[in-house]
Design a protein around this motif. Structure first.
Motif, mmCIF file in Angstrom:
data_model
loop_
_atom_site.group_PDB
_atom_site.id
_atom_site.type_symbol
_atom_site.label_atom_id
_atom_site.label_comp_id
_atom_site.label_asym_id
_atom_site.label_seq_id
_atom_site.Cartn_x
_atom_site.Cartn_y
_atom_site.Cartn_z
ATOM 1 N N SER A 146 -1.583 128.972 35.733
ATOM 2 C CA SER A 146 -1.961 128.295 36.969
ATOM 3 C C SER A 146 -0.912 127.249 37.303
ATOM 4 O O SER A 146 -0.329 126.632 36.413
ATOM 5 N N ALA A 147 -0.668 127.056 38.589
ATOM 6 C CA ALA A 147 0.309 126.067 39.032
ATOM 7 C C ALA A 147 -0.407 124.977 39.813
ATOM 8 O O ALA A 147 -1.198 125.263 40.718
ATOM 9 N N PHE A 148 -0.139 123.727 39.464
ATOM 10 C CA PHE A 148 -0.765 122.596 40.125
ATOM 11 C C PHE A 148 0.311 121.612 40.582
ATOM 12 O O PHE A 148 1.433 121.617 40.082
ATOM 13 N N GLY A 149 -0.093 120.739 41.521
ATOM 14 C CA GLY A 149 0.783 119.652 41.928
ATOM 15 C C GLY A 149 2.137 120.117 42.423
ATOM 16 O O GLY A 149 2.244 120.991 43.284
ATOM 17 N N GLU A 150 3.193 119.543 41.853
ATOM 18 C CA GLU A 150 4.554 119.830 42.300
ATOM 19 C C GLU A 150 4.906 121.300 42.127
ATOM 20 O O GLU A 150 5.563 121.893 42.985
ATOM 21 N N ALA A 151 4.472 121.917 41.029
ATOM 22 C CA ALA A 151 4.789 123.329 40.795
ATOM 23 C C ALA A 151 4.158 124.208 41.872
ATOM 24 O O ALA A 151 4.768 125.180 42.340
ATOM 25 N N ALA A 152 2.926 123.877 42.283
ATOM 26 C CA ALA A 152 2.272 124.648 43.345
ATOM 27 C C ALA A 152 3.047 124.516 44.650
ATOM 28 O O ALA A 152 3.216 125.492 45.393
ATOM 29 N N GLY A 153 3.534 123.287 44.951
ATOM 30 C CA GLY A 153 4.341 123.085 46.146
ATOM 31 C C GLY A 153 5.637 123.866 46.094
ATOM 32 O O GLY A 153 6.092 124.412 47.108
ATOM 33 N N ASP A 154 6.248 123.942 44.906
ATOM 34 C CA ASP A 154 7.490 124.705 44.759
ATOM 35 C C ASP A 154 7.252 126.193 45.008
ATOM 36 O O ASP A 154 8.095 126.882 45.589
ATOM 37 N N LEU A 155 6.107 126.714 44.561
ATOM 38 C CA LEU A 155 5.781 128.116 44.827
ATOM 39 C C LEU A 155 5.638 128.366 46.326
ATOM 40 O O LEU A 155 6.083 129.403 46.840
ATOM 41 N N GLU A 156 5.034 127.413 47.041
ATOM 42 C CA GLU A 156 4.909 127.555 48.486
ATOM 43 C C GLU A 156 6.282 127.562 49.153
ATOM 44 O O GLU A 156 6.518 128.298 50.118
ATOM 45 N N MET A 157 7.191 126.745 48.639
ATOM 46 C CA MET A 157 8.534 126.718 49.210
ATOM 47 C C MET A 157 9.269 128.032 48.957
ATOM 48 O O MET A 157 10.023 128.507 49.814
ATOM 49 N N LEU A 158 9.086 128.625 47.788
ATOM 50 C CA LEU A 158 9.688 129.928 47.524
ATOM 51 C C LEU A 158 9.167 130.961 48.514
ATOM 52 O O LEU A 158 9.926 131.796 49.018
ATOM 53 N N GLY A 159 7.872 130.888 48.807
ATOM 54 C CA GLY A 159 7.304 131.791 49.800
ATOM 55 C C GLY A 159 7.910 131.562 51.172
ATOM 56 O O GLY A 159 8.220 132.524 51.897
ATOM 57 N N GLY A 160 8.100 130.297 51.535
ATOM 58 C CA GLY A 160 8.720 129.996 52.818
ATOM 59 C C GLY A 160 10.125 130.553 52.916
ATOM 60 O O GLY A 160 10.551 131.028 53.976
ATOM 61 N N PHE A 161 10.859 130.540 51.802
ATOM 62 C CA PHE A 161 12.217 131.081 51.804
ATOM 63 C C PHE A 161 12.201 132.609 51.861
ATOM 64 O O PHE A 161 12.934 133.222 52.637
ATOM 65 N N GLU A 162 11.343 133.253 51.066
ATOM 66 C CA GLU A 162 11.295 134.719 51.033
ATOM 67 C C GLU A 162 10.861 135.285 52.385
ATOM 68 O O GLU A 162 11.309 136.363 52.783
ATOM 69 N N ASN A 163 10.032 134.563 53.117
ATOM 70 C CA ASN A 163 9.545 135.017 54.425
ATOM 71 C C ASN A 163 10.392 134.487 55.578
ATOM 72 O O ASN A 163 9.921 134.401 56.702
ATOM 73 N N ARG A 164 11.670 134.167 55.334
ATOM 74 C CA ARG A 164 12.464 133.397 56.288
ATOM 75 C C ARG A 164 12.806 134.161 57.572
ATOM 76 O O ARG A 164 12.794 133.588 58.641
ATOM 77 N N LYS A 165 13.226 135.426 57.512
ATOM 78 C CA LYS A 165 13.570 136.223 58.691
ATOM 79 C C LYS A 165 14.528 135.481 59.618
ATOM 80 O O LYS A 165 14.247 135.233 60.783
ATOM 81 N N TRP A 166 15.702 135.128 59.090
ATOM 82 C CA TRP A 166 16.684 134.404 59.876
ATOM 83 C C TRP A 166 17.281 135.263 60.985
ATOM 84 O O TRP A 166 17.525 134.781 62.084
#
Length: 283
Positions: free
Chosen positions: A133-153
């Motif tokens: 399980s990911a909590f706190g900062e690690a959970a936020g980092d996972l969300e950022m990875l998702g934002g990058f993978e879904n970037r569609k530049w």
């Protein structure tokens, strides 16, 4: 201050090149790499010369802030019958924060780990850590990875010199969501020219502009605000699929205020990312 957690790395230094003029009617195909291509992602975010200010009944306090964050990630995809699984192996995630001249060095919560993603019902990649399980900062980092993978530049079609298109800078939206839940973020790209890189291959030079911000009323009545503006250049190699570099610079302003006082931070940003084919993916 929590502003160190607002930064995500996404940009890189530009190639020295010579211009390649196109005929007026010539179009250039601009599309993201094949999803099954293995990629190496090297990113750096610098916030040098930042400052924060806090005011309350006891007085006023100021801090100087410098932040540097660097990441090295290997991205691979494993196709299967239900849409495939994307893996991000985070080899390095180093964070150096200097407050009032005193440095602090630490590793991000995902350093040395492998995050895996599958598409959710909306068709977006969502990351998790297998068996944990990911909590706190690690959970936020996972969300950022998702934002990058879904970037569609890139638009996935042929465009002409001078043509522009909108894109969703999800990696910036995720950063602003640290302070405000529903920030408004817009991104515009414009094909400036096609030129020769130092190795003789052709590359597209694309101008990038990002603006975003929002506000949120907290439980205690305080108002939180975040606002950013970034501009820079994306270079996409037209002869070597998967090779691209992005550089953005600008600033990030955040703050909270209520009847008892306020806290604000102003952070100059330089963000870079280099994406290249991973010829020998690490499993």
């Amino acid at each position: 201050m929590k502003h160190a957690h607002l930064l995500i790395a996404v940009c890189s230094s530009l190639l020295g090149t010579a211009s390649l003029p196109l005929a007026a009617a010539e179009l250039v195909l601009l599309k993201d790499p094949d999803p099954q291509m293995a990629l190496k992602i090297e990113s750096s975010t610098e916030a040098k010369g930042g400052r924060s200010e806090t005011k309350d009944a006891t007085g006023q306090a100021r801090q100087s802030i410098d932040i540097t964050r660097t990441r090295l990630i290997h991205r691979t995809m494993h196709p299967d019958a239900i849409g495939g699984e994307v893996s991000y192996r985070i080899f390095r995630d180093g964070i150096t924060t200097t407050l009032n001249g005193k440095p602090s060095i630490k590793s991000g919560g995902l350093e040395g780990r492998t995050a895996k993603a599958r598409k959710n019902g909306a068709g977006n990649w969502t990351f998790s850590i297998p068996g944990a399980s990911a909590f706190g900062e690690a959970a936020g980092d996972l969300e950022m990875l998702g934002g990058f993978e879904n970037r569609k530049w890139l638009p996935g079609r042929k465009v002409a010199i001078g043509e522009s298109w909108n894109f969703a800078p999800n990696f910036i939206r995720r950063a602003l969501q640290r302070d405000v839940p529903n920030p408004q973020v817009i991104g515009i790209m414009k094909l400036r020219k096609v030129e020769k890189a130092a190795d003789g291959t052709r590359q597209a030079v694309i101008d990038c502009y990002i603006r975003g911000g929002g506000s949120n009323t907290l439980v205690d009545g305080a108002v939180a605000e975040a606002e950013t503006g970034l501009a820079g250049t994306l270079t996409v190699n037209l002869d070597q699929p998967g090779l691209m570099k992005l550089y953005l610079s600008g600033r990030l302003n955040t703050g909270t205020s209520n009847a008892r006082g306020s806290a604000r931070a102003v952070m100059p940003l330089n963000m870079s990312v280099k994406i290249s084919p991973l010829l020998a993916p690490t499993r």
